[in-house]
Design a protein around this motif. Structure first.
Motif, PDB file in Angstrom:
ATOM      1  N   HIS A 180     -23.966   6.867  16.976  1.00  0.00           N
ATOM      2  CA  HIS A 180     -24.537   7.171  15.669  1.00  0.00           C
ATOM      3  C   HIS A 180     -25.021   8.616  15.720  1.00  0.00           C
ATOM      4  O   HIS A 180     -25.876   8.963  16.535  1.00  0.00           O
ATOM      5  CB  HIS A 180     -25.694   6.216  15.358  1.00  0.00           C
ATOM      6  N   LEU A 181     -24.455   9.461  14.875  1.00  0.00           N
ATOM      7  CA  LEU A 181     -24.821  10.874  14.783  1.00  0.00           C
ATOM      8  C   LEU A 181     -25.714  11.037  13.557  1.00  0.00           C
ATOM      9  O   LEU A 181     -25.362  10.575  12.473  1.00  0.00           O
ATOM     10  CB  LEU A 181     -23.550  11.717  14.637  1.00  0.00           C
ATOM     11  N   TYR A 182     -26.863  11.685  13.726  1.00  0.00           N
ATOM     12  CA  TYR A 182     -27.809  11.807  12.607  1.00  0.00           C
ATOM     13  C   TYR A 182     -28.668  13.055  12.770  1.00  0.00           C
ATOM     14  O   TYR A 182     -28.654  13.706  13.814  1.00  0.00           O
ATOM     15  CB  TYR A 182     -28.702  10.563  12.530  1.00  0.00           C
ATOM     16  N   ARG A 183     -29.409  13.374  11.716  1.00  0.00           N
ATOM     17  CA  ARG A 183     -30.372  14.470  11.762  1.00  0.00           C
ATOM     18  C   ARG A 183     -31.772  13.896  11.911  1.00  0.00           C
ATOM     19  O   ARG A 183     -32.128  12.923  11.249  1.00  0.00           O
ATOM     20  CB  ARG A 183     -30.310  15.307  10.491  1.00  0.00           C
ATOM     21  N   ASP A 184     -32.570  14.520  12.773  1.00  0.00           N
ATOM     22  CA  ASP A 184     -33.937  14.055  12.978  1.00  0.00           C
ATOM     23  C   ASP A 184     -34.880  14.693  11.950  1.00  0.00           C
ATOM     24  O   ASP A 184     -34.436  15.410  11.040  1.00  0.00           O
ATOM     25  CB  ASP A 184     -34.390  14.312  14.413  1.00  0.00           C
ATOM     26  N   ALA A 185     -36.172  14.459  12.098  1.00  0.00           N
ATOM     27  CA  ALA A 185     -37.173  14.964  11.155  1.00  0.00           C
ATOM     28  C   ALA A 185     -37.232  16.490  11.122  1.00  0.00           C
ATOM     29  O   ALA A 185     -37.641  17.074  10.120  1.00  0.00           O
ATOM     30  CB  ALA A 185     -38.543  14.401  11.503  1.00  0.00           C
ATOM     31  N   ASN A 186     -36.782  17.137  12.199  1.00  0.00           N
ATOM     32  CA  ASN A 186     -36.766  18.606  12.267  1.00  0.00           C
ATOM     33  C   ASN A 186     -35.450  19.204  11.785  1.00  0.00           C
ATOM     34  O   ASN A 186     -35.251  20.410  11.853  1.00  0.00           O
ATOM     35  CB  ASN A 186     -37.043  19.074  13.695  1.00  0.00           C
ATOM     36  N   GLY A 187     -34.521  18.352  11.348  1.00  0.00           N
ATOM     37  CA  GLY A 187     -33.232  18.834  10.857  1.00  0.00           C
ATOM     38  C   GLY A 187     -32.209  19.074  11.948  1.00  0.00           C
ATOM     39  O   GLY A 187     -31.138  19.594  11.686  1.00  0.00           O
ATOM     40  N   GLN A 188     -32.532  18.686  13.182  1.00  0.00           N
ATOM     41  CA  GLN A 188     -31.587  18.857  14.282  1.00  0.00           C
ATOM     42  C   GLN A 188     -30.706  17.620  14.410  1.00  0.00           C
ATOM     43  O   GLN A 188     -31.091  16.523  14.021  1.00  0.00           O
ATOM     44  CB  GLN A 188     -32.328  19.108  15.588  1.00  0.00           C
ATOM     45  N   TYR A 189     -29.518  17.830  14.972  1.00  0.00           N
ATOM     46  CA  TYR A 189     -28.576  16.731  15.168  1.00  0.00           C
ATOM     47  C   TYR A 189     -28.889  16.005  16.471  1.00  0.00           C
ATOM     48  O   TYR A 189     -29.222  16.621  17.473  1.00  0.00           O
ATOM     49  CB  TYR A 189     -27.138  17.254  15.219  1.00  0.00           C
ATOM     50  N   ARG A 190     -28.773  14.688  16.433  1.00  0.00           N
ATOM     51  CA  ARG A 190     -28.968  13.840  17.600  1.00  0.00           C
ATOM     52  C   ARG A 190     -27.946  12.714  17.564  1.00  0.00           C
ATOM     53  O   ARG A 190     -27.331  12.459  16.537  1.00  0.00           O
ATOM     54  CB  ARG A 190     -30.370  13.220  17.612  1.00  0.00           C
ATOM     55  N   TRP A 191     -27.780  12.054  18.696  1.00  0.00           N
ATOM     56  CA  TRP A 191     -26.902  10.882  18.740  1.00  0.00           C
ATOM     57  C   TRP A 191     -27.592   9.738  19.465  1.00  0.00           C
ATOM     58  O   TRP A 191     -28.462   9.944  20.302  1.00  0.00           O
ATOM     59  CB  TRP A 191     -25.563  11.198  19.402  1.00  0.00           C
ATOM     60  N   THR A 192     -27.188   8.534  19.107  1.00  0.00           N
ATOM     61  CA  THR A 192     -27.612   7.318  19.787  1.00  0.00           C
ATOM     62  C   THR A 192     -26.372   6.481  20.041  1.00  0.00           C
ATOM     63  O   THR A 192     -25.520   6.356  19.166  1.00  0.00           O
ATOM     64  CB  THR A 192     -28.619   6.512  18.931  1.00  0.00           C
ATOM     65  N   LEU A 193     -26.276   5.933  21.242  1.00  0.00           N
ATOM     66  CA  LEU A 193     -25.165   5.053  21.600  1.00  0.00           C
ATOM     67  C   LEU A 193     -25.638   3.609  21.491  1.00  0.00           C
ATOM     68  O   LEU A 193     -26.669   3.241  22.042  1.00  0.00           O
ATOM     69  CB  LEU A 193     -24.692   5.341  23.031  1.00  0.00           C
ATOM     70  N   TYR A 194     -24.885   2.818  20.720  1.00  0.00           N
ATOM     71  CA  TYR A 194     -25.204   1.409  20.520  1.00  0.00           C
ATOM     72  C   TYR A 194     -24.160   0.540  21.197  1.00  0.00           C
ATOM     73  O   TYR A 194     -22.964   0.845  21.166  1.00  0.00           O
ATOM     74  CB  TYR A 194     -25.227   1.071  19.026  1.00  0.00           C
ATOM     75  N   ALA A 195     -24.613  -0.564  21.788  1.00  0.00           N
ATOM     76  CA  ALA A 195     -23.714  -1.547  22.395  1.00  0.00           C
ATOM     77  C   ALA A 195     -23.098  -2.415  21.297  1.00  0.00           C
ATOM     78  O   ALA A 195     -23.493  -2.337  20.130  1.00  0.00           O
ATOM     79  CB  ALA A 195     -24.493  -2.419  23.378  1.00  0.00           C
ATOM     80  N   ALA A 196     -22.176  -3.270  21.673  1.00  0.00           N
ATOM     81  CA  ALA A 196     -21.509  -4.155  20.714  1.00  0.00           C
ATOM     82  C   ALA A 196     -22.490  -5.086  20.012  1.00  0.00           C
ATOM     83  O   ALA A 196     -22.251  -5.497  18.880  1.00  0.00           O
ATOM     84  CB  ALA A 196     -20.426  -4.966  21.415  1.00  0.00           C
ATOM     85  N   ASN A 197     -23.626  -5.395  20.659  1.00  0.00           N
ATOM     86  CA  ASN A 197     -24.624  -6.267  20.043  1.00  0.00           C
ATOM     87  C   ASN A 197     -25.666  -5.476  19.235  1.00  0.00           C
ATOM     88  O   ASN A 197     -26.720  -5.986  18.899  1.00  0.00           O
ATOM     89  CB  ASN A 197     -25.319  -7.114  21.113  1.00  0.00           C
TER      90      ASN A 197
END
Length: 55
Positions: free
Chosen positions: A4-21
């Motif tokens: 999941h690619l998103y922007r944080d509260a400071n406007g910077q890009y971040r990613w989170t990796l999610y499992a199948a569950n």
């Protein structure tokens, strides 16, 4: 599994990796000013499959 690619509260890009569950299993740990830099970090994680495990 998906990233999941998103922007944080400071406007910077971040990613989170999610499992199948849909549980979070990893995140970027830092923000990126440029979207392409965040995508490059995702690709580094994707390509690290053969990396050794150290204890």
């Amino acid at each position: 599994m998906y990233f999941h690619l998103y922007r944080d509260a400071n406007g910077q890009y971040r990613w989170t990796l999610y499992a199948a569950n849909n549980r979070k299993i990893a995140n970027s740990g830092e923000g990126y000013y440029n979207r392409i830099d965040c995508i490059a970090a995702i690709n580094l994680v994707k390509g690290s499959g053969p990396a050794p495990i150290r204890e």
